[in-house]
Design a protein around this motif. Structure first.
Motif, PDB file in Angstrom:
ATOM      1  N   VAL A  46       0.840  -1.198   0.000  1.00  0.00           N
ATOM      2  CA  VAL A  46       0.000   0.000   0.000  1.00  0.00           C
ATOM      3  C   VAL A  46       0.879   1.252   0.000  1.00  0.00           C
ATOM      4  N   LEU A  47       1.883   1.295   0.875  1.00  0.00           N
ATOM      5  CA  LEU A  47       2.756   2.469   0.948  1.00  0.00           C
ATOM      6  C   LEU A  47       3.509   2.687  -0.363  1.00  0.00           C
ATOM      7  N   SER A  48       4.013   1.620  -0.966  1.00  0.00           N
ATOM      8  CA  SER A  48       4.758   1.788  -2.219  1.00  0.00           C
ATOM      9  C   SER A  48       3.834   2.171  -3.366  1.00  0.00           C
ATOM     10  N   THR A  49       2.579   1.690  -3.341  1.00  0.00           N
ATOM     11  CA  THR A  49       1.614   2.047  -4.378  1.00  0.00           C
ATOM     12  C   THR A  49       1.298   3.540  -4.340  1.00  0.00           C
ATOM     13  N   VAL A  50       1.310   4.122  -3.157  1.00  0.00           N
ATOM     14  CA  VAL A  50       1.074   5.556  -3.013  1.00  0.00           C
ATOM     15  C   VAL A  50       2.364   6.340  -3.272  1.00  0.00           C
ATOM     16  N   ALA A  51       3.490   5.838  -2.760  1.00  0.00           N
ATOM     17  CA  ALA A  51       4.743   6.582  -2.808  1.00  0.00           C
ATOM     18  C   ALA A  51       5.349   6.667  -4.208  1.00  0.00           C
ATOM     19  N   VAL A  52       5.303   5.593  -4.970  1.00  0.00           N
ATOM     20  CA  VAL A  52       5.986   5.578  -6.268  1.00  0.00           C
ATOM     21  C   VAL A  52       5.464   6.657  -7.217  1.00  0.00           C
ATOM     22  N   PRO A  53       4.156   6.815  -7.397  1.00  0.00           N
ATOM     23  CA  PRO A  53       3.706   7.905  -8.274  1.00  0.00           C
ATOM     24  C   PRO A  53       4.079   9.292  -7.755  1.00  0.00           C
ATOM     25  N   ILE A  54       4.031   9.475  -6.440  1.00  0.00           N
ATOM     26  CA  ILE A  54       4.425  10.771  -5.862  1.00  0.00           C
ATOM     27  C   ILE A  54       5.871  11.075  -6.216  1.00  0.00           C
ATOM     28  N   VAL A  55       6.733  10.083  -6.037  1.00  0.00           N
ATOM     29  CA  VAL A  55       8.166  10.271  -6.298  1.00  0.00           C
ATOM     30  C   VAL A  55       8.425  10.456  -7.792  1.00  0.00           C
ATOM     31  N   ILE A  56       7.884   9.575  -8.626  1.00  0.00           N
ATOM     32  CA  ILE A  56       8.203   9.592 -10.056  1.00  0.00           C
ATOM     33  C   ILE A  56       7.607  10.792 -10.771  1.00  0.00           C
ATOM     34  N   TYR A  57       6.332  11.083 -10.509  1.00  0.00           N
ATOM     35  CA  TYR A  57       5.657  12.149 -11.249  1.00  0.00           C
ATOM     36  C   TYR A  57       5.703  13.501 -10.556  1.00  0.00           C
ATOM     37  N   GLY A  58       5.899  13.516  -9.244  1.00  0.00           N
ATOM     38  CA  GLY A  58       5.886  14.773  -8.507  1.00  0.00           C
ATOM     39  C   GLY A  58       7.253  15.290  -8.115  1.00  0.00           C
ATOM     40  N   LEU A  59       8.055  14.420  -7.511  1.00  0.00           N
ATOM     41  CA  LEU A  59       9.310  14.890  -6.921  1.00  0.00           C
ATOM     42  C   LEU A  59      10.518  14.800  -7.854  1.00  0.00           C
ATOM     43  N   MET A  60      10.643  13.711  -8.580  1.00  0.00           N
ATOM     44  CA  MET A  60      11.830  13.556  -9.430  1.00  0.00           C
ATOM     45  C   MET A  60      11.934  14.631 -10.512  1.00  0.00           C
ATOM     46  N   PRO A  61      10.855  15.016 -11.200  1.00  0.00           N
ATOM     47  CA  PRO A  61      10.998  16.101 -12.173  1.00  0.00           C
ATOM     48  C   PRO A  61      11.495  17.401 -11.523  1.00  0.00           C
ATOM     49  N   ARG A  62      11.007  17.679 -10.324  1.00  0.00           N
ATOM     50  CA  ARG A  62      11.473  18.883  -9.616  1.00  0.00           C
ATOM     51  C   ARG A  62      12.951  18.776  -9.255  1.00  0.00           C
ATOM     52  N   LEU A  63      13.364  17.599  -8.799  1.00  0.00           N
ATOM     53  CA  LEU A  63      14.775  17.409  -8.445  1.00  0.00           C
ATOM     54  C   LEU A  63      15.677  17.510  -9.673  1.00  0.00           C
ATOM     55  N   HIS A  64      15.206  17.023 -10.817  1.00  0.00           N
ATOM     56  CA  HIS A  64      15.987  17.162 -12.052  1.00  0.00           C
ATOM     57  C   HIS A  64      16.143  18.638 -12.426  1.00  0.00           C
ATOM     58  N   ARG A  65      15.068  19.422 -12.241  1.00  0.00           N
ATOM     59  CA  ARG A  65      15.161  20.860 -12.540  1.00  0.00           C
ATOM     60  C   ARG A  65      16.106  21.563 -11.578  1.00  0.00           C
ATOM     61  N   VAL A  66      16.058  21.204 -10.310  1.00  0.00           N
ATOM     62  CA  VAL A  66      16.971  21.795  -9.325  1.00  0.00           C
ATOM     63  C   VAL A  66      18.408  21.445  -9.680  1.00  0.00           C
ATOM     64  N   ARG A  67      18.644  20.193 -10.027  1.00  0.00           N
ATOM     65  CA  ARG A  67      19.992  19.765 -10.418  1.00  0.00           C
ATOM     66  C   ARG A  67      20.469  20.552 -11.631  1.00  0.00           C
TER      67      ARG A  67
END
Length: 77
Positions: A46-67
């Protein structure tokens, strides 16, 4: 605009850790009570089902832009 190379393995590992750890921590704090009675494998699912989309679609694009901003800030003009 100067192209930014893809992250190295080490940079990507750090970016993933920076995205995953706080996400899982917040989800555990928010959903811990609701999921407390579930078996560990189901709770993890359950936690990974919620966390993976948050990380992949929400956080990683932002981190790539910051980098990219960090790398471009130090680039010669």
């Amino acid at each position: 605009m100067i192209p930014v190379p893809p992250p190295t393995k080490h940079q990507l590992a750090l970016m993933i850790w920076v995205a995953v750890f706080p996400t899982l921590t917040l989800l555990n704090l928010a959903l811990g009570g609701l999921l407390a009675d579930l078996p560990p494998v189901l709770r993890t699912f359950v936690l990974s089902t919620v966390a993976v989309p948050i990380v992949i679609y929400g956080l990683m694009p932002r981190l790539h832009r910051v980098r990219a901003r960090i790398l471009l800030r130090g680039a010669p003009r």
